[in-house]
Design a protein around this motif. Structure first.
Motif, short mmCIF file in Angstrom:
data_model
loop_
_atom_site.label_atom_id
_atom_site.label_comp_id
_atom_site.label_asym_id
_atom_site.label_seq_id
_atom_site.Cartn_x
_atom_site.Cartn_y
_atom_site.Cartn_z
N ARG A 278 0.83 -1.21 0.00
CA ARG A 278 0.00 0.00 0.00
C ARG A 278 0.86 1.26 0.00
N ASP A 282 0.90 4.03 -2.95
CA ASP A 282 0.62 5.44 -2.68
C ASP A 282 1.77 6.33 -3.15
N TYR A 286 1.67 9.34 -5.87
CA TYR A 286 2.14 10.70 -5.57
C TYR A 286 3.22 11.15 -6.55
N GLN A 340 -10.87 10.48 -5.19
CA GLN A 340 -9.71 10.07 -4.40
C GLN A 340 -9.28 11.17 -3.44
N ALA A 341 -9.22 12.42 -3.92
CA ALA A 341 -8.79 13.53 -3.06
C ALA A 341 -9.76 13.73 -1.90
N ASN A 344 -9.65 10.90 0.70
CA ASN A 344 -8.52 11.04 1.62
C ASN A 344 -8.84 12.04 2.73
N ASN A 348 -9.37 10.98 6.71
CA ASN A 348 -8.54 11.64 7.72
C ASN A 348 -9.43 12.28 8.80
N THR A 396 3.17 11.82 8.89
CA THR A 396 1.87 11.38 9.39
C THR A 396 1.90 11.31 10.90
N GLY A 401 -0.32 5.01 9.17
CA GLY A 401 -0.57 5.87 8.01
C GLY A 401 0.65 5.99 7.12
N GLY A 405 -1.52 10.64 1.88
CA GLY A 405 -2.90 10.94 1.51
C GLY A 405 -3.13 12.41 1.20
N LEU A 406 -2.72 13.29 2.11
CA LEU A 406 -2.92 14.73 1.88
C LEU A 406 -2.04 15.24 0.74
N ALA A 409 -3.77 14.24 -2.42
CA ALA A 409 -4.97 15.08 -2.59
C ALA A 409 -4.59 16.48 -3.05
#
Length: 449
Positions: A278, A282, A286, A340-341, A344, A348, A396, A401, A405-406, A409
């Motif tokens: 994962r 990710d 990115y 997706q954005a 996330n 969160n 994170t 995590g 994610g951010l 996004a």
């Protein structure tokens, strides 16, 4: 960033500075627009000067029967030639070769000098004011030629003024000498002023070049530092699951271990392998985001879809999701990437909440050409030291995590010509916002702030 534009400006100024001190026509050697404007102004002033002399001679002819008709004809021909030259300058392209610019400069100097010389010869031993035609050549030489060239034009002007005094009283020679002094002072003074401007311009260009080199070096150092920081973070994040997998497998293969413990070790290894997969997925998302596919889409459908996907996780955490959006709101965006954005952001928010909290997903018009989407939760405030790094890749505060994610996004939002901002960070209220354009915008650089 504006690297390309600033580099082009620096190059243009550098080219200009490099022409200083290379001989004739230094001031305008590579500055096309400046040369064009300057040439047009000189030509226009010269046309006015010749026109004024022509008008004065016509008036003088009418009242005093002087000068000869041939003088008026020569002035009229000079006026027409200068007028044609001015029209040609107006219509021609601003870009021309160095040779053409030199030709135009020497043509202007030669034309006025020849006109002044011919008219002075035609009116020798009589009242003449045609030495005034040398004023503009002296100024033009001071602007465009080196000191030797300027002095040469001044000497030509002085010669013409003394020719005009030939055969007249001694006082006329004194007057011609006074005019020679005026020519010399004017020409040399203007040349000194222009040369001082050239030196200041060259110094300014050198300073800009040095600043540009320093800026590029700082950018390179900053990028290297960012790569190093990101590499350390990746190595740290990968090392932990790899170490857990290694130790779990080593423990599972020990002799004498019962089946239940062995199964537990294999389960830990599988979970860490899934976490590692994962994390790498990710990171690839990115590092290499796919291009956005902009299309007209309904905001209500998008927000309701995100809420539906997130509700299972929200239910496990005892959190409720509320959606507030006008069903008629539409905008242009990539629906899949925006899912997706927003997902996330919502996940969160859910993870930050306590049981019984409410996460709000809202959308509303923000001006005439944008729609603002807010993800609001009551888990604030976020600490200041976390806010400063909240969009930093691989940073994170969540257990397990990825810290991407951010960052992912934000890249998606910027690809839509927008951004993600922490709009509200207060006790019991945190709000992250994305602005969606109602019409497609130019993407924002992923490295911009």
């Amino acid at each position: 960033m504006t690297d390309n534009k600033s580099s082009k400006n620096i190059w243009a100024l550098s080219t200009f500075a490099a022409t200083m001190g290379d001989g004739a026509v230094d001031f305008a050697a590579n500055d096309h627009q400046s040369f064009g404007r300057q040439e047009f102004v000189f030509a226009f002033l010269n046309l006015l000067l010749i026109g004024a002399l022509l008008a004065l001679q016509v008036i003088s002819k009418y009242f005093d029967r002087k000068p000869a008709i041939s003088v008026i004809v020569v002035l009229a021909v000079g006026f027409l030639i200068q007028g044609a030259h001015l029209i040609w300058l107006r219509k021609r392209s601003a870009t021309s070769s160095r040779g053409k610019r030199q030709f135009l400069t020497f043509w202007s100097l030669g034309f006025n000098s020849a006109l002044a010389f011919v008219l002075t010869l035609m009116t020798i031993k009589g009242d003449t004011a045609y030495y005034a035609l040398m004023l503009l050549p002296i100024l033009e030489a001071a602007f465009r030629l080196d000191l030797a060239g300027t002095v040469t034009v001044i000497l030509i002007a002085v010669l013409i003024s003394f020719i005009g005094a030939y055969g007249l009283k001694f006082g006329e020679y004194i007057e011609a000498g006074a005019i020679a002094v005026i020519y010399s002072v004017m020409g040399v003074l203007v040349w000194l002023l222009v040369n001082n401007l050239r030196e200041r311009e060259a110094s300014f260009v050198r300073n800009l070049q040095e600043l540009e080199r320093t800026r590029r070096q700082l950018l390179a150092d900053e990028k290297l530092a960012a790569v190093g920081q990101l590499s350390r973070a990746i190595a740290h994040e990968i090392r932990n699951p790899v170490a857990m997998i290694s130790s779990s497998l080593a423990t599972a293969t020990r002799p004498g271990l019962d089946e239940a413990e062995r199964e537990e070790m294999f389960s830990i290894a599988a979970k860490e392998a899934e976490r590692l997969e994962r994390l790498t997925t990710d990171f690839l998302v990115y590092a290499r985001p796919r291009p956005v596919q902009i299309a007209r889409a309904n905001l209500a459908d998008t927000l309701n879809y995100v809420a539906t996907v997130a509700r299972a996780h929200a239910a496990n955490e005892g959190v409720t999701i509320d959606v507030a959006v006008d069903s008629s709101l539409e905008a242009e965006f990539d629906a899949a990437q925006m899912h997706q954005a927003l997902l996330n952001l919502v996940l969160n928010a859910i993870d930050a909440c306590a049981r019984g909290d409410l996460v709000k997903l809202n959308a509303q018009m923000n001006g005439n050409d944008a729609i603002r989407i807010d993800v609001v939760d009551p888990a604030g405030p976020i600490p200041g030291e976390t806010v400063e790094r909240i969009f930093e890749p691989l940073f994170t505060t969540k257990q397990g995590g990825s810290g991407l994610g951010l960052a992912i996004a934000r890249n998606i939002a910027r690809a839509h010509g927008s951004d993600i901002v922490l709009r509200i960070n207060e006790p019991r209220r945190v709000c992250f916002s994305i602005e969606i354009p109602t019409r497609a915008r130019k993407p924002i650089s992923a490295t911009g702030d």
